[in-house]
Design a protein around this motif. Sequence first.
Motif, mmCIF file in Angstrom:
data_model
loop_
_atom_site.group_PDB
_atom_site.id
_atom_site.type_symbol
_atom_site.label_atom_id
_atom_site.label_comp_id
_atom_site.label_asym_id
_atom_site.label_seq_id
_atom_site.Cartn_x
_atom_site.Cartn_y
_atom_site.Cartn_z
ATOM 1 N N GLU A 275 0.863 -1.056 0.090
ATOM 2 C CA GLU A 275 -0.108 0.062 -0.069
ATOM 3 C C GLU A 275 0.876 1.051 -0.285
ATOM 4 O O GLU A 275 1.806 1.350 1.022
ATOM 5 C CB GLU A 275 -0.893 -0.120 1.259
ATOM 6 C CG GLU A 275 -1.984 1.206 1.141
ATOM 7 C CD GLU A 275 -3.090 0.772 2.082
ATOM 8 O OE1 GLU A 275 -4.146 1.275 2.190
ATOM 9 O OE2 GLU A 275 -2.721 0.072 3.256
ATOM 10 N N ASN A 276 0.779 2.000 -0.923
ATOM 11 C CA ASN A 276 1.732 3.270 -1.175
ATOM 12 C C ASN A 276 2.901 2.891 -1.428
ATOM 13 O O ASN A 276 4.011 3.597 -0.843
ATOM 14 C CB ASN A 276 1.218 4.310 0.007
ATOM 15 C CG ASN A 276 -0.057 4.809 0.035
ATOM 16 O OD1 ASN A 276 -0.706 5.089 -1.169
ATOM 17 N ND2 ASN A 276 -0.492 4.924 1.110
ATOM 18 N N GLY A 277 3.421 1.647 -1.788
ATOM 19 C CA GLY A 277 4.615 1.260 -2.160
ATOM 20 C C GLY A 277 5.415 0.460 -0.828
ATOM 21 O O GLY A 277 6.627 0.251 -0.886
ATOM 22 N N GLN A 278 4.535 0.355 0.143
ATOM 23 C CA GLN A 278 5.267 -0.265 1.255
ATOM 24 C C GLN A 278 4.434 -1.712 1.634
ATOM 25 O O GLN A 278 3.249 -1.615 1.351
ATOM 26 C CB GLN A 278 5.093 0.741 2.497
ATOM 27 C CG GLN A 278 6.284 1.901 2.454
ATOM 28 C CD GLN A 278 6.204 2.951 3.409
ATOM 29 O OE1 GLN A 278 5.318 2.842 4.276
ATOM 30 N NE2 GLN A 278 7.257 3.662 3.740
ATOM 31 N N LEU A 279 5.039 -2.288 2.563
ATOM 32 C CA LEU A 279 4.431 -3.577 2.899
ATOM 33 C C LEU A 279 3.340 -3.320 3.547
ATOM 34 O O LEU A 279 3.388 -2.663 4.760
ATOM 35 C CB LEU A 279 5.464 -4.370 3.401
ATOM 36 C CG LEU A 279 4.980 -5.577 4.260
ATOM 37 C CD1 LEU A 279 4.634 -6.602 3.029
ATOM 38 C CD2 LEU A 279 5.907 -6.558 5.080
ATOM 39 N N ALA A 280 2.115 -3.894 3.451
ATOM 40 C CA ALA A 280 0.896 -3.863 4.153
ATOM 41 C C ALA A 280 0.422 -5.002 4.811
ATOM 42 O O ALA A 280 -0.224 -4.920 5.892
ATOM 43 C CB ALA A 280 -0.034 -3.426 3.351
ATOM 44 N N GLY A 281 0.787 -6.220 4.129
ATOM 45 C CA GLY A 281 0.517 -7.639 4.459
ATOM 46 C C GLY A 281 0.754 -8.625 3.670
ATOM 47 O O GLY A 281 1.644 -8.372 2.562
ATOM 48 N N VAL A 282 0.356 -9.859 3.920
ATOM 49 C CA VAL A 282 0.746 -10.927 2.880
ATOM 50 C C VAL A 282 -0.971 -11.841 3.143
ATOM 51 O O VAL A 282 -1.523 -11.837 3.939
ATOM 52 C CB VAL A 282 1.775 -11.808 3.673
ATOM 53 C CG1 VAL A 282 1.298 -12.536 5.066
ATOM 54 C CG2 VAL A 282 2.094 -12.896 2.520
ATOM 55 N N ILE A 283 -0.925 -12.571 1.773
ATOM 56 C CA ILE A 283 -1.910 -13.425 1.673
ATOM 57 C C ILE A 283 -1.476 -14.660 1.115
ATOM 58 O O ILE A 283 -0.590 -15.113 0.280
ATOM 59 C CB ILE A 283 -2.831 -12.923 0.388
ATOM 60 C CG1 ILE A 283 -3.541 -11.328 0.792
ATOM 61 C CG2 ILE A 283 -4.086 -13.983 0.291
ATOM 62 C CD1 ILE A 283 -4.348 -10.837 -0.368
ATOM 63 N N THR A 284 -1.669 -15.857 2.030
ATOM 64 C CA THR A 284 -1.447 -17.162 1.998
ATOM 65 C C THR A 284 -2.623 -17.960 1.302
ATOM 66 O O THR A 284 -3.404 -17.664 1.263
ATOM 67 C CB THR A 284 -0.809 -17.773 3.337
ATOM 68 O OG1 THR A 284 -1.842 -17.783 4.248
ATOM 69 C CG2 THR A 284 0.389 -16.874 4.013
ATOM 70 N N ASP A 285 -1.961 -19.115 0.901
ATOM 71 C CA ASP A 285 -2.903 -19.997 0.456
ATOM 72 C C ASP A 285 -3.939 -20.180 1.844
ATOM 73 O O ASP A 285 -5.246 -20.243 1.264
ATOM 74 C CB ASP A 285 -2.529 -21.569 0.182
ATOM 75 C CG ASP A 285 -1.632 -21.380 -0.906
ATOM 76 O OD1 ASP A 285 -1.799 -20.679 -2.098
ATOM 77 O OD2 ASP A 285 -0.710 -22.080 -1.137
ATOM 78 N N GLY A 286 -3.620 -20.302 2.940
ATOM 79 C CA GLY A 286 -4.462 -20.479 3.990
ATOM 80 C C GLY A 286 -5.577 -19.098 4.190
ATOM 81 O O GLY A 286 -6.764 -19.604 4.471
ATOM 82 N N ASP A 287 -5.239 -18.224 3.894
ATOM 83 C CA ASP A 287 -6.075 -16.849 3.934
ATOM 84 C C ASP A 287 -7.056 -17.133 2.631
ATOM 85 O O ASP A 287 -8.309 -16.755 2.885
ATOM 86 C CB ASP A 287 -4.988 -15.512 3.603
ATOM 87 C CG ASP A 287 -4.179 -15.317 4.825
ATOM 88 O OD1 ASP A 287 -4.701 -15.352 5.863
ATOM 89 O OD2 ASP A 287 -3.118 -14.771 4.505
ATOM 90 N N LEU A 288 -6.720 -17.649 1.569
ATOM 91 C CA LEU A 288 -7.609 -17.601 0.541
ATOM 92 C C LEU A 288 -8.689 -18.672 0.968
ATOM 93 O O LEU A 288 -9.871 -18.456 0.695
ATOM 94 C CB LEU A 288 -6.808 -18.210 -0.816
ATOM 95 C CG LEU A 288 -6.182 -17.292 -1.708
ATOM 96 C CD1 LEU A 288 -5.824 -17.710 -2.898
ATOM 97 C CD2 LEU A 288 -7.303 -15.899 -2.134
ATOM 98 N N ARG A 289 -8.109 -19.834 1.416
ATOM 99 C CA ARG A 289 -9.264 -20.681 1.826
ATOM 100 C C ARG A 289 -10.145 -20.364 2.694
ATOM 101 O O ARG A 289 -11.406 -20.465 2.611
ATOM 102 C CB ARG A 289 -8.473 -21.994 2.248
ATOM 103 C CG ARG A 289 -7.657 -22.824 1.084
ATOM 104 C CD ARG A 289 -7.200 -24.258 1.710
ATOM 105 N NE ARG A 289 -6.473 -24.249 2.586
ATOM 106 C CZ ARG A 289 -5.004 -24.200 2.601
ATOM 107 N NH1 ARG A 289 -4.766 -23.947 1.350
ATOM 108 N NH2 ARG A 289 -4.296 -24.075 3.558
ATOM 109 N N ARG A 290 -9.802 -19.786 3.796
ATOM 110 C CA ARG A 290 -10.425 -19.076 4.965
ATOM 111 C C ARG A 290 -11.474 -18.090 4.421
ATOM 112 O O ARG A 290 -12.732 -18.122 4.834
ATOM 113 C CB ARG A 290 -9.727 -18.585 5.959
ATOM 114 C CG ARG A 290 -9.036 -19.676 6.951
ATOM 115 C CD ARG A 290 -8.319 -18.936 8.074
ATOM 116 N NE ARG A 290 -6.998 -18.251 7.802
ATOM 117 C CZ ARG A 290 -5.984 -18.631 7.417
ATOM 118 N NH1 ARG A 290 -5.913 -19.993 7.758
ATOM 119 N NH2 ARG A 290 -4.862 -18.236 7.370
#
Length: 313
Positions: free
Chosen positions: A235-250
Amino acid sequence: MSRILESAKETIAIEAKSVQDLASLLTDDFEKAVNAIMESKGKLIVTGMGKSGIIGKKIAATFSSTGTPSYFLHPGEAYHGDLGLIQDHDIVMAISNSGETDELLKIIPFFLRNGNKVIGVSGNPASTLAKNTHFHLNVNVEQEACPLDLAPTSSTTATLVMGDALAVALMKERDFKPEHFALFHPGGSLGRRLLMTVKDVMRSTDLPVIDAESEMDEVIGTMSNGRLGLAIVEENGQLAGVITDGDLRRGMKNQKNAFMDMKAKDIMTSSPKFIDKEMKLKKAEELMMEYKINALLVVENQKCIGVLQVYDL
């Protein structure tokens, strides 16, 4: 039980007893030998003929890899010129099961004249070798595992174990740590993890980066193409978070029909575990085990510059 299996079990039992009996043969000479090696400013030279020589090579290799500089010297080659390699502050370990090996006994006088401390290793404390060395380590065995009681079997095993006992005692006296071991084993897996840093193995190109406002179909496509099992959210060129396979499934399970209308920021983990590129691989491995994760983001100046996976360790 077949005759072959009986033979194997008998051999193992005989050699195991020979090793167990070694403890009762230890004397003050063992401690004195350890102290002499500790105090020496030189190397530990191991020498022996035949099977004793083969065991001696392994013992020398063990010493060298555990903090005691050592090398093997063949008695025949020593007698024909290689004695020039020996310096007066070196320690010598001379191995002969009988203690009467001619090729070995011929070079003992040189060591004594040269001022070298000599550790004799034999199965006979009354042998010529034992009587002409500063310290004697008794590796006597009740019997060889060989059915003819001729081929060196139990005796070579006992000698090898005595060498290991010396090496381990020296490691403890020197407070030898895994980091020290790694210095002598840079090509091994332990050395690699202890000496190499995250930046040496992390993936730093073609990272699966998406914007926090990205639609879900873009998230899925980026993760699939990235082949890391995750997407890095900025977000705005800086790390905001991560999405994993687990995040997708949930997200798919919890949101069902509304899932495809969501944005990356809606399902991302906003406080991902991240590390510095200078961190040792061993420490990164410990973090993965502690948090039960298989990937870490490598962050610099609030921007993800790489990904380290458990498969990289």
